[in-house]
Each structure stands twice: as structure tokens, then as C-alpha cells.
Scaffold this motif. Structure first.
Motif, PDB file in Angstrom:
ATOM      1  N   GLY A 106     -36.376   8.569  -1.063  1.00  0.00           N
ATOM      2  CA  GLY A 106     -35.057   8.163  -0.585  1.00  0.00           C
ATOM      3  C   GLY A 106     -33.987   9.212  -0.761  1.00  0.00           C
ATOM      4  N   TYR A 107     -34.369  10.390  -1.260  1.00  0.00           N
ATOM      5  CA  TYR A 107     -33.398  11.464  -1.438  1.00  0.00           C
ATOM      6  C   TYR A 107     -33.385  12.324  -0.175  1.00  0.00           C
ATOM      7  N   ASN A 108     -32.215  12.587   0.371  1.00  0.00           N
ATOM      8  CA  ASN A 108     -32.088  13.446   1.545  1.00  0.00           C
ATOM      9  C   ASN A 108     -31.125  14.584   1.214  1.00  0.00           C
ATOM     10  N   TYR A 109     -31.598  15.809   1.383  1.00  0.00           N
ATOM     11  CA  TYR A 109     -30.798  16.960   0.996  1.00  0.00           C
ATOM     12  C   TYR A 109     -30.770  17.997   2.108  1.00  0.00           C
ATOM     13  N   ASP A 110     -29.663  18.720   2.164  1.00  0.00           N
ATOM     14  CA  ASP A 110     -29.557  19.881   3.036  1.00  0.00           C
ATOM     15  C   ASP A 110     -29.618  21.109   2.125  1.00  0.00           C
ATOM     16  N   LEU A 111     -30.820  21.630   1.957  1.00  0.00           N
ATOM     17  CA  LEU A 111     -31.046  22.761   1.049  1.00  0.00           C
ATOM     18  C   LEU A 111     -31.649  23.915   1.848  1.00  0.00           C
ATOM     19  N   THR A 112     -30.925  24.338   2.863  1.00  0.00           N
ATOM     20  CA  THR A 112     -31.429  25.325   3.813  1.00  0.00           C
ATOM     21  C   THR A 112     -31.787  26.646   3.142  1.00  0.00           C
ATOM     22  N   ILE A 113     -30.910  27.143   2.287  1.00  0.00           N
ATOM     23  CA  ILE A 113     -31.156  28.434   1.646  1.00  0.00           C
ATOM     24  C   ILE A 113     -32.332  28.338   0.691  1.00  0.00           C
ATOM     25  N   CYS A 114     -32.390  27.265  -0.048  1.00  0.00           N
ATOM     26  CA  CYS A 114     -33.501  27.030  -0.974  1.00  0.00           C
ATOM     27  C   CYS A 114     -34.828  27.043  -0.222  1.00  0.00           C
ATOM     28  N   GLU A 115     -34.907  26.324   0.878  1.00  0.00           N
ATOM     29  CA  GLU A 115     -36.159  26.216   1.624  1.00  0.00           C
ATOM     30  C   GLU A 115     -36.551  27.547   2.252  1.00  0.00           C
ATOM     31  N   LYS A 116     -35.580  28.288   2.773  1.00  0.00           N
ATOM     32  CA  LYS A 116     -35.882  29.598   3.358  1.00  0.00           C
ATOM     33  C   LYS A 116     -36.334  30.580   2.282  1.00  0.00           C
ATOM     34  N   THR A 117     -35.655  30.560   1.149  1.00  0.00           N
ATOM     35  CA  THR A 117     -35.995  31.465   0.055  1.00  0.00           C
ATOM     36  C   THR A 117     -37.438  31.258  -0.403  1.00  0.00           C
ATOM     37  N   ALA A 118     -37.869  30.018  -0.443  1.00  0.00           N
ATOM     38  CA  ALA A 118     -39.221  29.705  -0.895  1.00  0.00           C
ATOM     39  C   ALA A 118     -40.295  30.326  -0.011  1.00  0.00           C
TER      40      ALA A 118
END
Length: 358
Positions: free
Chosen positions: A317-329
Motif C-alpha cells: 500500500g506504499y506508493n512512492y516517487d523515487l525516480t533518482i533512487c530507482e535510476k541509481t540502482a
């Protein structure tokens, strides 16, 4: 093979362990207390509470601050899963904020937007041995009456504006074998709060201060004297270990700074980075990993999947906008930087990276 990590255990550690074994007192005893006092002095806090892992240190620190059901703790998704799991263990909820692309640490400019009436604490992670932006974090905590629990599990000796991490709030360190110093396995909580220290000591020992009198729900998080004496020896060496890591990191950065397609680590002004990991960003990571491994160079990817994308957390149920985190990974790769890496090893690593990316 140049390994990505290697424990630095010598004759002094072996002799110290042999002495404890011969004494017959091998569980938590006076050597744990000695290690706690020495580590508190090293970090610059009044108290240190030794436990059996970095995860236990985070968990006990949260519980000692009274964090529990329906509370929220703001942290980063770009970390080892223990960061968030320790929050979940208490019944609280981790709330993830995106990261800085340069340091990979939590972006403090985004924290206040995530604060709600349920927010109780901030848990910055000093990732790879580099301090988070602690002035801004301190200011936010003061403005909103929040607790600071520092995940310093990778940051033994790291500093921010001349002050060691783990001394800004309540700190948690890990002594896993690949860390900058080790006890074999173990962790420690650092704090200036006497009541937090008292509760943490109870939590690690089944909720007791007096034998067979259990005042609260606790756990078996105790450190052994065997682990503590390894820690006492390692603590005398850790600054030397860190200097070698910093030297290797400087050589790597000098060799890779002008290489197209490679982004070298950034060190925030006023910080001392202890380089638990030396992490670069590249576009074609898998190809580079293959080439490095074929040339006898170990690598690590920390972390290929952010916490919020782990199966344990998907669908909660958690929704996040973590664009930089996901790209960095998708781009990070760590190169060997530990004290066992020689100057010739560094040259070999640089040459191999350049040949692959060019």
C-alpha cells in the motif's frame, strides 16, 4: 582475484580471543563493557550499548525511543533492507524519501513534504561511509520535534563538520566482517541520552536490569566477550584502515575522474568519507562487471533493488516517487577499496575500467 571486501584480522585479534576462551568467561562480561566505553569515547558520546548485530542496534534504538505501532519513520529506500526492516519490527512504518544523485544519501530538501502527524523519527543512512546532510536534518528534527536515529552501520569514523556520525542523535553501527572494523558479527548503539541507554540495555537482555526480573519485553541481543575483544583490537586500528581506504579512493578518483561514462564519488564539503564502499556510476554496468571479473577484480552492486521494490514491500500500500533512487540502482557498481588493495591493484582496476568503458 582482488576481492570486493576482506576482513583485516591479525595476530592481535587471535591472541585476544584465545585469552577470553582460556578465561572461561565468553558471554557478555567485562570485555563488552570495556569495548562499550572505548567506542563511546571514539564516537564522542556518553553511552555505547553493544549488541549482536547492526540490525539489532537499529531495532533496539527505535524501541528505546518508544517508537511503535502507527508511528512513521522517514528514511531512504537506497540502503540495505535492515534499515527499513528494523522500523517494521517495531510495528512502525518506514516512509521513503528520494536520494541525492551525487552522494546517494537521503535528499533532505524532500523530508518535510513527507512529515505527517504520525511522524516520530528521522533515520538518515550514512551510506558507503559518507555522512548525510546532518545540519539540515537536525534543523528539521528540532522544528518538528522528531527523534534522529542515525544508521551509521557503514560509517565508522566518518565525520560531518568535524563531528563523528553517530553522535548527532542516537547512532547504530554494524561490525559485520566486511565493515571498516569488525567484531566477527555485532553492532553498537551510541547515545547521549541516559534513559535511552538504560532502555537499550534492558531490551538487549530480555527486558531486565536485574537477573530474573523482567520489566519490559526484550530480546537476546547481547554481544559476547569474544566479539568484544576483537572489537577492542580493531578499534585501535580503524583509523589506519580508514586512511588506507581514503588513499585508495583518492587514487581511484584521480585515475577515473576524466573517463567518459564514469561518475566518481562525490565528497560533501566539510565531510570525511570513510569509503566503506567506493561506488561509481556507469551506463553499461553488466558489461563492466563481466570485464572486471574476467580480469580478477571483484565487484559489488549496493544496491540493485531499492527497498521499496523488494517483494517484501511491494503490495503493502506504499506508493512512492523515487525516480533518482530507482535510476541509481541500475547504474552503481562498487570497486575494491579496502586496506588489502595495493597501489598496483588500484592501477589494474583503473586500467581495466578505462579499457572497458572507452
Amino acid at each position: 582475484m582482488i576481492p570486493i571486501a576482506k576482513p583485516n584480522i591479525g595476530d592481535e585479534e587471535i591472541a585476544a580471543v584465545s585469552e577470553v576462551l582460556a578465561s572461561g568467561i565468553i558471554a557478555e562480561g567485562k570485555r563488552v563493557a570495556e569495548f562499550e566505553n572505548a567506542f563511546a569515547e571514539y564516537i564522542g558520546t556518553e553511552h555505547a550499548i553493544a549488541v549482536n548485530s547492526g540490525t539489532a542496534a537499529l531495532h533496539a534504538a527505535l524501541l528505546a525511543h518508544g517508537i511503535g505501532k502507527d508511528d512513521e519513520v522517514i528514511t531512504t529506500s537506497f540502503s540495505f533492507i535492515a534499515t527499513a526492516n528494523s522500523i517494521m519490527y517495531t510495528g512502525a512504518r518506514p516512509v521513503f524519501v528520494d536520494i541525492e544523485p551525487e552522494t546517494f544519501n537521503i535528499n533532505t530538501d524532500l523530508i518535510e513534504d513527507s512529515i505527517t502527524k504520525n511522524t516520530k523519527a528521522l533515520m538518515p543512512v550514512h551510506l558507503y561511509g559518507h555522512s548525510a546532510e546532518m545540519k539540515h536534518i537536525n534543523d528539521i528534527a528540532e522544528d518538528h520535534d522528531l527523534i534522529i536515529i542515525e544508521d551509521a552501520c557503514q560509517a565508522h569514523g566518518a565525520t560531518y563538520q568535524g563531528k563523528k556520525v553517530g553522535s548527532f542523535g542516537t547512532g547504530a553501527f554494524s561490525f559485520y566482517p566486511t565493515k571498516n572494523m569488525t567484531t566477527g558479527e555485532g553492532g553498537i548503539i551510541t547515545t547521549n541520552d541516559s534513559e535511552v541507554a538504560r532502555k537499550a540495555r534492558m531490551i538487549r537482555a530480555h527486558g531486565s536490569q536485574e537477573r530474573y526480573l523482567h520489566e519490559m519485553l526484550g530480546y537476546n541481543f547481547r554481544m559476547t566477550d569474544i566479539a568484544a575483544v576483537i572489537g577492542l583490537v580493531q578499534l585501535k586500528k580503524v583509523d589506519g584502515f580508514n586512511l588506507k581506504r581514503q588513499k585508495n579512493a583518492q587514487l581511484l578518483s584521480e585515475g577515473l575522474k576524466d573517463v567518459s561514462g564514469v561518475t566518481i564519488p562525490t565528497v560533501r564539503k566539510g565531510c570525511e568519507h570513510m569509503f566503506h564502499q567506493y561506488t561509481i556510476r556507469v551506463n553499461k554496468r553488466d558489461e563492466l562487471i563481466t570485464t572486471l571479473n574476467q580480469n580478477g577484480i571483484g565487484t559489488g552492486v549496493y544496491y540493485p533493488r531499492p527497498i521499496h521494490m523488494q517483494p517484501t514491500y511491494i503490495g503493502t500500500g506504499y506508493n512512492y516517487d523515487l525516480t533518482i533512487c530507482e535510476k541509481t540502482a541500475t547504474e552503481v557498481i562498487s570497486l575494491p577499496v579496502h586496506p588489502g588493495v595495493s597501489d598496483n591493484d588500484v592501477k589494474h582496476i583503473i586500467k581495466t575500467v578505462i579499457e572497458e568503458v572507452n
